[in-house]
Design an enzyme around this catalytic site. Sequence first.
Site, PDB file in Angstrom:
ATOM      1  N   CYS A   1      39.013   6.811 -23.858  1.00  0.00           N
ATOM      2  CA  CYS A   1      38.640   6.507 -25.235  1.00  0.00           C
ATOM      3  C   CYS A   1      37.127   6.577 -25.398  1.00  0.00           C
ATOM      4  O   CYS A   1      36.392   6.929 -24.485  1.00  0.00           O
ATOM      5  CB  CYS A   1      39.122   5.105 -25.602  1.00  0.00           C
ATOM      6  SG  CYS A   1      40.863   4.822 -25.259  1.00  0.00           S
TER       7      CYS A   1
ATOM      8  N   ARG B   1      40.688   6.258 -29.829  1.00  0.00           N
ATOM      9  CA  ARG B   1      41.685   6.185 -28.770  1.00  0.00           C
ATOM     10  C   ARG B   1      42.296   7.529 -28.406  1.00  0.00           C
ATOM     11  O   ARG B   1      42.658   8.313 -29.277  1.00  0.00           O
ATOM     12  CB  ARG B   1      42.827   5.244 -29.183  1.00  0.00           C
ATOM     13  CG  ARG B   1      43.814   4.988 -28.044  1.00  0.00           C
ATOM     14  CD  ARG B   1      44.937   4.076 -28.449  1.00  0.00           C
ATOM     15  NE  ARG B   1      45.771   3.724 -27.313  1.00  0.00           N
ATOM     16  CZ  ARG B   1      47.044   3.403 -27.374  1.00  0.00           C
ATOM     17  NH1 ARG B   1      47.643   3.336 -28.551  1.00  0.00           N
ATOM     18  NH2 ARG B   1      47.733   3.121 -26.287  1.00  0.00           N
TER      19      ARG B   1
ATOM     20  N   VAL C   1      47.231   7.235 -23.551  1.00  0.00           N
ATOM     21  CA  VAL C   1      47.746   7.606 -22.238  1.00  0.00           C
ATOM     22  C   VAL C   1      48.846   6.649 -21.802  1.00  0.00           C
ATOM     23  O   VAL C   1      49.887   7.060 -21.311  1.00  0.00           O
ATOM     24  CB  VAL C   1      46.599   7.624 -21.191  1.00  0.00           C
ATOM     25  CG1 VAL C   1      47.141   7.844 -19.794  1.00  0.00           C
ATOM     26  CG2 VAL C   1      45.590   8.717 -21.548  1.00  0.00           C
TER      27      VAL C   1
ATOM     28  N   ASN D   1      37.283   1.580 -22.476  1.00  0.00           N
ATOM     29  CA  ASN D   1      37.449   2.991 -22.147  1.00  0.00           C
ATOM     30  C   ASN D   1      37.705   3.083 -20.653  1.00  0.00           C
ATOM     31  O   ASN D   1      36.828   2.730 -19.857  1.00  0.00           O
ATOM     32  CB  ASN D   1      36.171   3.768 -22.520  1.00  0.00           C
ATOM     33  CG  ASN D   1      36.140   5.158 -21.927  1.00  0.00           C
ATOM     34  OD1 ASN D   1      37.174   5.797 -21.770  1.00  0.00           O
ATOM     35  ND2 ASN D   1      34.954   5.641 -21.605  1.00  0.00           N
TER      36      ASN D   1
ATOM     37  N   GLU E   1      40.816   3.337 -17.169  1.00  0.00           N
ATOM     38  CA  GLU E   1      42.148   3.109 -16.613  1.00  0.00           C
ATOM     39  C   GLU E   1      42.043   2.090 -15.481  1.00  0.00           C
ATOM     40  O   GLU E   1      41.164   2.198 -14.626  1.00  0.00           O
ATOM     41  CB  GLU E   1      42.737   4.412 -16.044  1.00  0.00           C
ATOM     42  CG  GLU E   1      42.995   5.500 -17.057  1.00  0.00           C
ATOM     43  CD  GLU E   1      44.151   5.185 -17.999  1.00  0.00           C
ATOM     44  OE1 GLU E   1      44.982   4.326 -17.653  1.00  0.00           O
ATOM     45  OE2 GLU E   1      44.224   5.800 -19.069  1.00  0.00           O
TER      46      GLU E   1
ATOM     47  N   ASP F   1      47.205  -1.199 -20.143  1.00  0.00           N
ATOM     48  CA  ASP F   1      46.251  -1.931 -19.302  1.00  0.00           C
ATOM     49  C   ASP F   1      45.155  -2.611 -20.108  1.00  0.00           C
ATOM     50  O   ASP F   1      44.463  -3.495 -19.596  1.00  0.00           O
ATOM     51  CB  ASP F   1      45.652  -1.015 -18.234  1.00  0.00           C
ATOM     52  CG  ASP F   1      44.954   0.207 -18.810  1.00  0.00           C
ATOM     53  OD1 ASP F   1      45.072   0.440 -20.031  1.00  0.00           O
ATOM     54  OD2 ASP F   1      44.297   0.931 -18.042  1.00  0.00           O
TER      55      ASP F   1
ATOM     56  N   GLY G   1      38.838  16.774  -7.944  1.00  0.00           N
ATOM     57  CA  GLY G   1      38.319  16.445  -6.614  1.00  0.00           C
ATOM     58  C   GLY G   1      36.859  16.065  -6.556  1.00  0.00           C
ATOM     59  O   GLY G   1      36.260  16.083  -5.474  1.00  0.00           O
TER      60      GLY G   1
END
Length: 614
Positions: free
Chosen positions: A2, A50, A53, A77, A79, A102, A378
């Site tokens: 977000c 937003r 997810v 913002n 995870e 979350d 990665g």
Amino acid sequence: MCGITGWIDWRKDLTGYPSILENMTETLHLRGPDASGTWISQHCALGHRRLSVMDPENGAQPMVRKQGDYTYTIVYNGELYNAPELKKELEIRGHHFRTTCDTEVLLVAFIEWGKACIDRLNGIFAFAAWNDQEQSLLLVRDRLGVKPLFYSHQDSVLLFGSEPKAILAHPDFKAEVGAEGFAEIFAVGPARTPGHGIYRNMSELKPGHFAIFDRNGFSIRTYWKLESHQHPDDIAGTAAQVQQLLRDTSERQLVSDVPICTLLSGGLDSSALTALAAGHYKESGKGPLHTFSVDYKDNDKHFKANIFQPNSDAPWIKRMTDHLGTEHHYIEFDTPELVESLKAAVLARDTPGMADVDGSLYLFCREIKKEATVAISGEAADEIFGGYPWFHNEEALEANTFPWSLKLANRVDLLAPDFVDWIKPVEYVNNRYQQALSEVPRLAGETKAQNRMREMSYLNITRFMPTLLDRKDRMSMAVGLEVRVPFCDHRLVEYVWNIPWEIKTSGDREKGILRKALRGVLPEDVLTRKKSPYPKTHNPNYLTAVRKWVLEILDDPSSPLLPFIDVKKIRALASSESNDFDLPWFGQLMTGPQLFAYLAQVDMWLRTYKISIR
């Protein structure tokens, strides 16, 4: 993911200024294309855009919750990869949840533990939590700085945002840049000193830090940093621990309520994450994993191997997709769209950046977004495990400066003498370099060589890695794509930080311990592949296009770039068929074409943002 923003002002009733907050919030609409929300009280105004997810139906922000006489509000913002464990612990403590997102877990954790909740978080995040009863704001950024957070504190006012553009949208904030900001652009750039916001009166909350703003003032504190201690494991035990940590963080980061994919170059790092993800998908019965790669039209015709790019990716991508059975998407761009993307990249960063290295990633992410909302990448493995060429090059190791930027003298030579006298680029870079070295957590008993490798690791993790994390965040979020970076899990970073260099390079190879950790995960030929960075275009048409752009700037007397550069020298360089910047002047990829592109980006930035010089 977000975009967040906010405004705290002890002297104004902010309920009378809703349009200012809405404008600040709207600047972040690309980061959060799915929904928008604002919350205003007398002295605190919070805005949120937003990208859905987790729990798309119920995770709206700003999120407000009452607990007794207290009201708490959060904009967030990121995870949280340990949200399930935190939620279970909070439920045991008597809390009830209305959503599966979350954000609510984070808000309730803040209610339960206050700022102490930060130490319990595993994830990538930037958030602001307001306690209405105490009239205080807590600002927090994740340990490695994966998610951005900028702020401006002046007297009784605090402005903050995921990107500078949110702060720039406030009518009281001026887009001014002084000598220090220009030294960042022309001497340090496209890197940026941690904490530096380029614009006057704008700063960045550093990774691993939190800030509190209340009527007593504004204070910043560290909650996480690298610590040095003796490594407890032998080579076999180290390899096993690295694999276990990588498996755990990879599986945590595959949780999503929307489509997920991986970025695959066929190199060690992206292949490892793709293999772990494909295995997890197979075990979970989720069907084939989608993978994406990027290349450029006619690159196969123009590619020439060098120390920084020893081979092309295409054969290795096919090797991995055939091996894992992924559903692969080949993305390819041509020169005109790559040149055009330089403009979008500046708007995404709010500063000049890594030229076409940024622009190509922007285009790549834009194509991925058509198929997925979350991607695994990665980033950070080379900084953490010591994979870059400068870790293994005597000239770079002995250079008393940042090893990814050894051509400062050449860059300074292209600047106007009066401008050089003002920004003092050589002195500025040296001061920033010495500042970085002074932060290194030393370990007693290490040899001079071991100490130098610890310095190199610290420089890369705290100074080079943020540049690539900024790039990945801005280019992906500019198209509403969330990119996760498992190698930035703080538990993995903490462990690898203390692995002795001789174990990190076991087998006499860069990232040797990571290769050992991935035995059985990757085919042997992929395990031993020589490092090759993110691909760039080798098409001579690109050099022609950016040279032409720079020459047009030089011919424009109204260009705001001209006072900063030695016009005669730049013109000679752009008019010449030779390339005096045949080796990278920044990182691994930025040579002559990227120099011209960077100057063009600076010119565009100065014009578009109407930069005032102070």
